[in-house]
Motif scaffolding. Structure first.
Motif, PDB file in Angstrom:
ATOM      1  N   ARG A 140      36.746  27.780  36.189  1.00  0.00           N
ATOM      2  CA  ARG A 140      37.915  28.371  36.844  1.00  0.00           C
ATOM      3  C   ARG A 140      38.288  29.712  36.209  1.00  0.00           C
ATOM      4  O   ARG A 140      38.389  29.845  34.990  1.00  0.00           O
ATOM      5  CB  ARG A 140      39.111  27.430  36.772  1.00  0.00           C
ATOM      6  N   GLN A 190      37.537  39.807  48.452  1.00  0.00           N
ATOM      7  CA  GLN A 190      36.858  38.597  48.022  1.00  0.00           C
ATOM      8  C   GLN A 190      36.341  38.697  46.591  1.00  0.00           C
ATOM      9  O   GLN A 190      35.688  37.771  46.102  1.00  0.00           O
ATOM     10  CB  GLN A 190      35.715  38.285  48.978  1.00  0.00           C
ATOM     11  N   TYR A 227      44.655  35.807  42.004  1.00  0.00           N
ATOM     12  CA  TYR A 227      43.594  34.979  42.556  1.00  0.00           C
ATOM     13  C   TYR A 227      43.138  33.921  41.563  1.00  0.00           C
ATOM     14  O   TYR A 227      43.348  34.035  40.346  1.00  0.00           O
ATOM     15  CB  TYR A 227      42.397  35.843  42.959  1.00  0.00           C
ATOM     16  N   ASP A 260      39.451  31.851  41.205  1.00  0.00           N
ATOM     17  CA  ASP A 260      38.094  31.539  41.654  1.00  0.00           C
ATOM     18  C   ASP A 260      37.645  30.220  41.029  1.00  0.00           C
ATOM     19  O   ASP A 260      37.974  29.917  39.888  1.00  0.00           O
ATOM     20  CB  ASP A 260      37.123  32.654  41.258  1.00  0.00           C
ATOM     21  N   ASN A 261      36.863  29.448  41.787  1.00  0.00           N
ATOM     22  CA  ASN A 261      36.468  28.108  41.358  1.00  0.00           C
ATOM     23  C   ASN A 261      37.713  27.332  40.960  1.00  0.00           C
ATOM     24  O   ASN A 261      37.818  26.788  39.850  1.00  0.00           O
ATOM     25  CB  ASN A 261      35.458  28.168  40.208  1.00  0.00           C
ATOM     26  N   GLU A 305      28.088  36.922  42.803  1.00  0.00           N
ATOM     27  CA  GLU A 305      29.290  36.462  43.476  1.00  0.00           C
ATOM     28  C   GLU A 305      29.160  36.575  44.987  1.00  0.00           C
ATOM     29  O   GLU A 305      29.611  35.694  45.731  1.00  0.00           O
ATOM     30  CB  GLU A 305      30.493  37.293  43.006  1.00  0.00           C
ATOM     31  N   ASN A 339      37.939  29.205  46.389  1.00  0.00           N
ATOM     32  CA  ASN A 339      38.708  30.328  45.863  1.00  0.00           C
ATOM     33  C   ASN A 339      39.991  30.492  46.676  1.00  0.00           C
ATOM     34  O   ASN A 339      39.991  30.295  47.903  1.00  0.00           O
ATOM     35  CB  ASN A 339      37.910  31.633  45.938  1.00  0.00           C
TER      36      ASN A 339
END
Length: 823
Positions: free
Chosen positions: A811, A76, A767, A769-770, A83, A752
């Motif tokens: 992002r 994660q 990945y 995130d946001n 976070e 995410n």
């Protein structure tokens, strides 16, 4: 709201405490790739924790605890508190970015107005441990076995007592038998930022004498490029006009100022010369350098220019360097009837920083804004030295009785100063205000604070197994502390320019204060195994946090009719606060343990809560005691593995903290135009009371998370994984009841996604995130009423810029890689 070098003793009382790390409230089932199917989960698959000082399944611990494994942290991308805390029910993080102090809140136990000291709070209510030793820093989550989150006071189990709960980093021990290592790298880009950031590191484990002596070391370096710009940083402080937006020569814009470079290292030497004795000597280092605040001023509508979402109107660079070191010795001895543990820690923290102080001085209304080129900045420096020693015996003789007894000692020292500079203002004061000489160093304000604490605690628990399924535990803690502080402030520029004192003179009239207190805390818990997979429990526990000084010198009597920063007698120090905690909970595993469902219902009575306020004279941030508050709510966490490789998990928390009694003169406020508070009938600055029933600031009522992951083999050795997760929260109040220039931080959700490939020795994860690039606010500085336009001596506009929003990262897209060898 000048920088405050106080609250550090409250922080020491949580020395197990400071900036705390949190992580995903993991399901009780640790995911095992070798498990034949989800329905074949056995006791070997559960997460084993040591929160009760004994190894047992997280599902068997009879109080609210969440644990997360290293694998889940990596999956994660939860490598720091900011976070990870969004995923834990009952835990909230007031996120002000890496540069600023931020606050961890368990179950709504925070009454501080957001933005006090730019978000520092008074030290928090949560304790942090690295292994068995209290920790001074929000340690980055590298080379850890797991992280444990204990909700509620833990003073009868841990050396350093806690008011709201504790968080434990459990680092990987040095392996005595196997040579092994790993390398890791994370390359990512942040929208609205430039360049490629990276987070790289390595771990090496070397048996020196197999079975007897081993070394383990890890080294990680984060280079985050940042995304916040200061487009209107002045070119020359005291010479350039910070409000002259029509002349580009006034400015030397700064890009990506919230960059961060953090070195995290840990070295461990472990020896086990016999079967019954084990000792680890460890050195932990974290050196964090940040370039500026993660602050957006886009909401300031009074400026003649329009700021972007990730632009700040600050006028000077605001770097900060925080270096924390911990040397620890942990030893265990198997005595047969009990295990003896000794944990010794020597910790230091050295911090230096600079901040834009212009807006504070303008708001004091001492005519600083009259100087057309007025810009002020601070230099802040603090040093912490702490020694802790804990000794504990844990029974292992079997039978219906189990017990724990321990003792704890800490010696804590803090020293710090804050210097405030106003370049060019001395010449302006001589030219326009009748000043008689210059002050070459431009030192306008100087404060010094020295604090020391000695604390002694004895604690213990006794558990009686009434039957094989029913247990009762009683706990007690005795605490005794002695706190001393000395502080002084001076206004050198005023004395020099207007009174004719020597141009380099500093006059410090130290004021001393002390506190001593002792007492007892109690805990009572009962638990019952309804079945082998369903546990219910009830707990009553008491929490305690010591008082401290506010680091502001006492006001003279009578008060002079000039500019002064000082504390009235009731503002000089604050006193301990306590909690009475009541909790009912359950832990369950259903459907052949493919479903885990845990929950808790709680009520907390908070007595004399420590809350942030400000002095009447000079608006210096201080802590005061409120009358009473409460928090009530419930938490749920669940996971489900319907088929092999497909996993769902989620959490939800409802938190309702309120004042139960009026908190007299709690909230400093002003009524525009201007920044002056109204006066009460006696002619003193008026304050708003926090009213009984007012919702407390600092945490949302609703907070939830969801995570889904699917893994499937694509070859005999490689698995492909897909994951999606989101976290969401409702609004957060800036002040109690949203009174006195109140402001609500809007709720938001962050999403995410990731795709990964991994084998037994390596993994690759792409990945985002946001992923929807949500503009999300984690904390706030000031309120919109600060958005006022004043005038300088020439009648030209001067723009106040206090109000701002601490924002989460936009992002972020990256590639994370790991490789393990040996073992």
């Amino acid at each position: 709201m000048k920088t405050r070098t106080t609250g550090h003793i409250a922080r020491a009382a949580l020395l197990s405490s400071s900036m705390i790390a949190t992580a995903y409230a993991a399901p009780a089932l640790a995911q095992d790739a070798d498990t034949a199917s989800a329905s074949q989960a056995t006791d070997e698959n559960v997460i084993i924790v040591t929160a009760t000082r004994r190894e047992e399944s997280v599902q068997d611990v009879p109080f609210n605890i969440s644990a997360v494994t290293a694998e889940d942290l990596v999956e994660q991308g939860a490598f720091n508190l900011r976070e990870a805390s969004r995923l834990v029910p009952g835990v909230f993080f007031v996120d002000n970015g890496a540069r600023n102090n931020s606050l961890v809140v368990f179950r709504g136990l925070s009454a501080d107005p957001l933005g006090s000291n730019d978000g520092g709070g008074n030290g928090g209510t949560v304790g942090t441990y690295l292994g068995e030793v209290p920790l001074l820093v929000d340690l980055r989550l590298k080379d850890v076995q797991r992280v444990e989150f204990l909700i509620g006071p833990q003073g009868t189990l841990y050396g350093s007592g806690t008011l709201g709960g504790a968080i434990r980093y459990i680092p990987n021990k040095a392996d005595l038998d196997s040579f092994s290592g790993s390398v890791r790298a994370d390359l990512y880009t942040i929208k609205d930022g430039d360049g490629i950031s990276h987070d790289t590191g390595a771990t090496l484990n070397v048996p020196i004498v197999p079975g007897k002596l081993a070394f383990r070391g890890s080294l990680d370096y984060l280079d985050d490029k940042g995304f916040i710009d200061y487009p209107y940083a002045v070119a020359n402080v005291g010479v350039s006009n910070p409000d002259g937006f029509g002349d580009a020569s006034n400015f030397n814009g700064l890009k990506d100022v919230n960059d961060e470079q953090t070195l995290t290292a840990r070295a461990v030497l472990r020896a086990a010369p016999t079967d019954w004795f084990d000792v680890e000597l460890a050195y932990t280092l974290q050196d964090q350098e940040t370039g500026g605040r993660q602050l957006s001023n886009r909401a300031i509508t009074t400026l003649p220019v329009e700021l972007g979402k990730y632009e700040s109107a600050m006028r000077v660079p605001e770097p900060n360097d925080r270096k924390t070191q911990l040397f620890s010795v942990e030893a265990t001895a198997d005595l047969g009837f009990a295990q003896l543990t000794s944990a010794t820690g020597w910790a230091t923290e050295d911090e230096t920083g600079q901040r834009d102080q212009t807006d504070l001085l303008i708001a004091l209304e001492y005519s600083y804004e009259a100087f057309p080129n007025f810009t002020s900045f601070t230099l802040e420096d603090s040093d912490i030295r702490a020694f802790t020693q804990e000794v504990r015996l844990v029974s292992q003789h079997g039978g219906p009785f189990q017990w724990i007894v321990g003792g704890f000692y800490q010696n804590f020292r803090f020293s710090g100063f804050s210097k405030e500079f106003t370049p060019g203002f001395d010449q302006f004061a001589v030219d326009e205000f009748g000043g008689i000489q210059l002050r070459p160093d431009s030192l306008e304000y100087f404060s010094v604070d020295e604090q020391k604490l000695e604390e002694l605690g004895f604690y213990g628990e006794l558990t009686f197994d009434i039957t094989d399924r029913w247990s009762v535990t009683g706990g007690i803690r005795y605490y005794d502390y002695d706190f001393q502080a000395s502080s002084a402030v001076d206004i050198p520029l005023f004395r020099t320019v207007f009174d004719g004192d020597d141009p380099d003179s500093i006059v410090l009239d130290f004021q001393d204060v002390g506190q001593q207190d002792d007492g007892f805390l109690f805990k009572l818990n009962t638990s019952f195994d309804v079945t082998d997979d369903v546990l219910v429990y009830a707990t009553y526990s008491e929490g305690f946090r010591i008082g401290s000084a506010n680091g502001v010198a006492l006001c003279p009597n009578p008060l002079p009719n000039t500019q002064i920063v000082c504390a009235l007698p009731n503002e000089f120090q604050y006193f301990p606060d306590t909690t009475n905690n009541y909790e009912l909970g359950f832990k369950s595993q259903l459907a052949d343990r493919t479903i885990t469902l845990n929950g808790a219902l709680y009520y907390i009575k908070w007595n004399g809560p420590q809350v942030s306020s400000a002095t009447v004279n000079g608006s210096q941030p201080i802590t005061v005691n409120g009358a009473g508050a409460e928090s009530k709510g419930f938490e749920l966490a669940a996971s489900w593995e319907p088929i092999r490789g497909l996993q769902f998990s989620g959490s939800y928390a409802y938190t309702d903290p309120t004042f139960t009694k009026d908190a007299i003169d709690l909230i400093a406020y002003f009524v525009p135009p201007g920044f002056s508070a109204p006066l009460d009938p006696s002619g003193n600055e008026d304050r708003l009371d926090g009213k009984a029933g007012d919702r407390l600031p600092g945490s949302p009522k609703h907070k939830g998370s969801f995570f889904a992951k699917y893994e499937t083999p694509v070859t005999d050795t490689i698995d492909l994984g897909l994951s999606y997760g989101f976290t969401a929260q409702s609004n957060v109040l800036r002040t109690a009841g949203n009174r006195g220039n109140g402001y609500k931080i809007p709720g938001f959700s962050i999403h995410n996604v990731a795709v990964s490939a991994k084998s037994d020795s390596w993994s690759l994860t792409l990945y985002a995130d946001n992923v929807f690039n949500k503009y999300a606010v984690g904390g706030v500085r000031g309120n919109p009423d600060y958005n006022q336009v004043l005038a300088d001596i020439n009648g030209d506009p001067v723009y106040q810029r206090t109000f701002g929003e601490f924002v989460l990262a936009p992002r972020t897209i990256g590639l994370r890689m790991t490789y393990d060898f040996g073992g």
